[in-house]
Write a protein that holds these residues in place. Sequence first.
Motif, PDB file in Angstrom:
ATOM      1  N   LYS A 191      24.592 -41.104 -63.839  1.00 29.84           N
ATOM      2  CA  LYS A 191      25.374 -40.804 -61.872  1.00 29.84           C
ATOM      3  C   LYS A 191      26.759 -41.363 -61.629  1.00 29.84           C
ATOM      4  O   LYS A 191      26.563 -42.693 -61.693  1.00 29.84           O
ATOM      5  CB  LYS A 191      23.813 -40.560 -61.669  1.00 29.84           C
ATOM      6  N   GLY A 192      27.571 -40.192 -61.454  1.00 35.11           N
ATOM      7  CA  GLY A 192      28.845 -41.363 -60.839  1.00 35.11           C
ATOM      8  C   GLY A 192      30.185 -41.473 -62.021  1.00 35.11           C
ATOM      9  O   GLY A 192      31.071 -41.529 -61.315  1.00 35.11           O
ATOM     10  N   ARG A 193      28.965 -40.995 -63.495  1.00 30.63           N
ATOM     11  CA  ARG A 193      30.543 -41.429 -64.115  1.00 30.63           C
ATOM     12  C   ARG A 193      30.867 -39.889 -64.865  1.00 30.63           C
ATOM     13  O   ARG A 193      31.614 -39.977 -65.580  1.00 30.63           O
ATOM     14  CB  ARG A 193      29.667 -42.412 -65.343  1.00 30.63           C
ATOM     15  N   PHE A 194      28.879 -39.807 -64.965  1.00 32.08           N
ATOM     16  CA  PHE A 194      29.979 -38.289 -65.686  1.00 32.08           C
ATOM     17  C   PHE A 194      29.709 -37.286 -65.348  1.00 32.08           C
ATOM     18  O   PHE A 194      29.147 -36.500 -63.821  1.00 32.08           O
ATOM     19  CB  PHE A 194      28.112 -38.115 -66.785  1.00 32.08           C
ATOM     20  N   THR A 195      30.184 -36.315 -65.081  1.00 35.21           N
ATOM     21  CA  THR A 195      30.048 -34.678 -64.556  1.00 35.21           C
ATOM     22  C   THR A 195      30.341 -33.732 -66.117  1.00 35.21           C
ATOM     23  O   THR A 195      30.558 -33.813 -67.070  1.00 35.21           O
ATOM     24  CB  THR A 195      31.992 -34.401 -63.846  1.00 35.21           C
ATOM     25  N   ILE A 196      28.935 -32.609 -66.096  1.00 25.52           N
ATOM     26  CA  ILE A 196      28.679 -32.032 -66.393  1.00 25.52           C
ATOM     27  C   ILE A 196      29.182 -30.371 -65.669  1.00 25.52           C
ATOM     28  O   ILE A 196      29.240 -30.200 -64.694  1.00 25.52           O
ATOM     29  CB  ILE A 196      27.262 -30.795 -66.769  1.00 25.52           C
TER      30      ILE A 196
ATOM     31  N   GLN B 209      32.032 -34.397 -69.045  1.00 25.77           N
ATOM     32  CA  GLN B 209      33.139 -35.241 -68.758  1.00 25.77           C
ATOM     33  C   GLN B 209      32.847 -36.934 -68.657  1.00 25.77           C
ATOM     34  O   GLN B 209      31.936 -37.155 -68.049  1.00 25.77           O
ATOM     35  CB  GLN B 209      34.227 -35.438 -67.685  1.00 25.77           C
ATOM     36  N   MET B 210      32.967 -37.413 -69.842  1.00 22.63           N
ATOM     37  CA  MET B 210      32.538 -39.041 -69.487  1.00 22.63           C
ATOM     38  C   MET B 210      33.600 -40.017 -69.436  1.00 22.63           C
ATOM     39  O   MET B 210      34.089 -40.435 -70.094  1.00 22.63           O
ATOM     40  CB  MET B 210      31.221 -39.211 -71.016  1.00 22.63           C
ATOM     41  N   ASN B 211      33.295 -40.318 -67.736  1.00 17.72           N
ATOM     42  CA  ASN B 211      33.792 -41.734 -67.829  1.00 17.72           C
ATOM     43  C   ASN B 211      33.539 -43.343 -67.643  1.00 17.72           C
ATOM     44  O   ASN B 211      32.187 -43.364 -67.389  1.00 17.72           O
ATOM     45  CB  ASN B 211      34.453 -41.235 -66.334  1.00 17.72           C
TER      46      ASN B 211
ATOM     47  N   ALA C  26      34.874 -49.767 -74.317  1.00 17.93           N
ATOM     48  CA  ALA C  26      34.233 -49.774 -73.227  1.00 17.93           C
ATOM     49  C   ALA C  26      34.727 -49.898 -71.771  1.00 17.93           C
ATOM     50  O   ALA C  26      36.871 -50.252 -72.203  1.00 17.93           O
ATOM     51  CB  ALA C  26      33.600 -50.765 -72.915  1.00 17.93           C
ATOM     52  N   GLY C  27      34.944 -48.539 -70.804  1.00 15.29           N
ATOM     53  CA  GLY C  27      36.228 -48.330 -69.938  1.00 15.29           C
ATOM     54  C   GLY C  27      36.733 -47.407 -70.323  1.00 15.29           C
ATOM     55  O   GLY C  27      37.024 -46.731 -69.240  1.00 15.29           O
ATOM     56  N   GLY C  28      36.569 -47.002 -71.185  1.00 12.88           N
ATOM     57  CA  GLY C  28      37.380 -45.389 -71.408  1.00 12.88           C
ATOM     58  C   GLY C  28      36.659 -44.292 -71.455  1.00 12.88           C
ATOM     59  O   GLY C  28      35.702 -44.213 -70.515  1.00 12.88           O
ATOM     60  N   SER C  29      37.197 -43.075 -71.227  1.00 14.85           N
ATOM     61  CA  SER C  29      37.078 -41.752 -71.217  1.00 14.85           C
ATOM     62  C   SER C  29      36.531 -40.440 -72.456  1.00 14.85           C
ATOM     63  O   SER C  29      37.633 -40.887 -74.173  1.00 14.85           O
ATOM     64  CB  SER C  29      37.668 -41.147 -70.114  1.00 14.85           C
TER      65      SER C  29
END
Length: 123
Positions: free
Chosen positions: A65-70, A82-84, A14-17
């Motif tokens: 929203k705010g954590r993932f970027t497509i 990208q999953m943060n 948890a907290g990783g990417s």
Amino acid sequence: QVQLVESGGGLVQAGGSLRLTCTASRLTFRYWNMGWFRQAPGKEREFVAAIRWTDSTTDYADSVKGRFTISRDNAKNTVSLQMNVLKPEDTAVYYCSASVRDDWRNQGSYNYWGQGTQVTVSS
């Protein structure tokens, strides 16, 4: 036939990417909207994110929203997620999909699907 192949899944704390990548073949990739969906054990498959083919407009589920970027690379026929700041509730099989329609939150609008890649987030 058209193939969508996901990669990049795995086990993370948890907290990783993690970064997922979907590679498309036998598809005129640049003309397709691309989406990511996920399915957790015992739950229905749900929309995660999508990116439009015309102008790369993006859309996200509220939960990511705010954590993932497509993003997409039309030259390489790839779409990435990208999953943060991952959470245990992000644990699921993640699927890449392709659609020519704009109602991209609707699973029924997608023509092609990948086999999925497992993402497991430990607490």
